[in-house]
Every structure is written in C-alpha cells, then in structure tokens.
Design an enzyme around this catalytic site. Sequence first.
Site, PDB file in Angstrom:
ATOM      1  CB  ALA A 174      -0.913   0.004   1.228  1.00 61.15           C
ATOM      2  CG  ASP A 175       2.574   5.202  -1.486  1.00 58.50           C
ATOM      3  OD1 ASP A 175       3.635   5.105  -0.841  1.00 58.50           O
ATOM      4  OD2 ASP A 175       2.147   6.275  -1.948  1.00 58.50           O
ATOM      5  CB  THR A 176      -1.185   6.514   2.619  1.00 61.54           C
ATOM      6  OG1 THR A 176      -1.723   5.207   2.860  1.00 61.54           O
ATOM      7  CG2 THR A 176      -2.205   7.564   3.032  1.00 61.54           C
TER       8      THR A 176
END
Length: 195
Positions: A71-73
């Site tokens: 994931a990347d935010t």
Amino acid sequence: MLLSPSMLILASQSPRRREILTNAGFEFEVRPAHVEEIPLPDESPSDYVLRLAREKAAAVSAAGGDFVLAADTTVTVSGHILEKPHSAGDAARMLRLLSGRMHEVLTGVCLCHSGREWSGVATTRVHFMDMEEDEILAYAASGEPMDKAGGYAIQGLASRFIDRIEGCYFNVVGLPVSLVHRFLKEAGYGTPADR
C-alpha cells in the site's frame, strides 16, 4: 492460522499498517519493500499511489502461493500532493495548507497472489478545523508529523483538529482494511474469523 500453507506478506515497514492488520485478526510476515516515492510528471495522485503500491508488491520476493499486500498513502489538498514532511518547518507548512479546509487521503492497495493482482484506491475526505499559528507550531514541534503523509496523525494529537471525515477512518491511518479484506476474500485467503 491460514486455511492453506500460504503466507500473507505485508510489503511495508509502517507500524500503523501492521497494527491495523493485527487488530483485524490477520497473521502475516513483514517484508518491507524499498521503492523510490517520486510522482511522475503529470501523474494524478490516485495513479501515483496505485503505481507505488504495485511497485512495492512486485519488489518483495515471495513463494508462488503467498499473498503479497502493499500500500501507499498520500494526502492531497487543492491538487498538491503532501508527502511526509522533511522537517518541523515543512510540517508546519503542510498544516497551514490543511487548516480550515477539506483534503483527501488516498491509499493505493495492491494484493498479488499466484500471478494475479487485485488493486484499487481508497479515498477519504478529511475536514480540518481552523488552526491557530501557535497550535500549528506546537504540533509540528511535537515530532508526531514526521513520518506521516500530510504531516499529521488522525489517531494522535491531531485528532483535536479534525472536524469530520467522509469515508474510511483506517484509510487515513494508512490502510483501508475493509478494501484489503475484500481483496483477500476474492483471492481465496482466509483467517480463523472467516471460517
């Protein structure tokens, strides 16, 4: 305990993502992925986080039957991507942009298993109250913003400045766990609670 000998691998060193998955009842192994996090020219925020999630998943070695989750935010306000601040001064700059405004938190999620991919982007709108300059400086100096996209932690000291959210709270913390759960179910993964 998984329903099969396959493992769930979290391609992240984020303590918040680890905590979210643990609290949701998933057993997993952490294998951080090291990917350069720089937006491409004219890349939209949603394309950016999804590309990074895919690159992180691809960067982690796993057995053929394992499930790799990455994931990347990022945070966006008025078209600007706010990554993690480089200093207290940079955090204060970000907080001034967020003060009294709505912004979006986007998390790209990618699950890979047996040559297949499940991916998507979760978006949550966060509304900040007006912040006084002394509040901005004090929060920036607290150290809490330093490893957080957008320069704040909704689950920490910054909670006092957040008026409301629209969407998944856990997305703002760093991992939209309901989206992850849906992808894992579609991929055939199960936890004891799913039986």
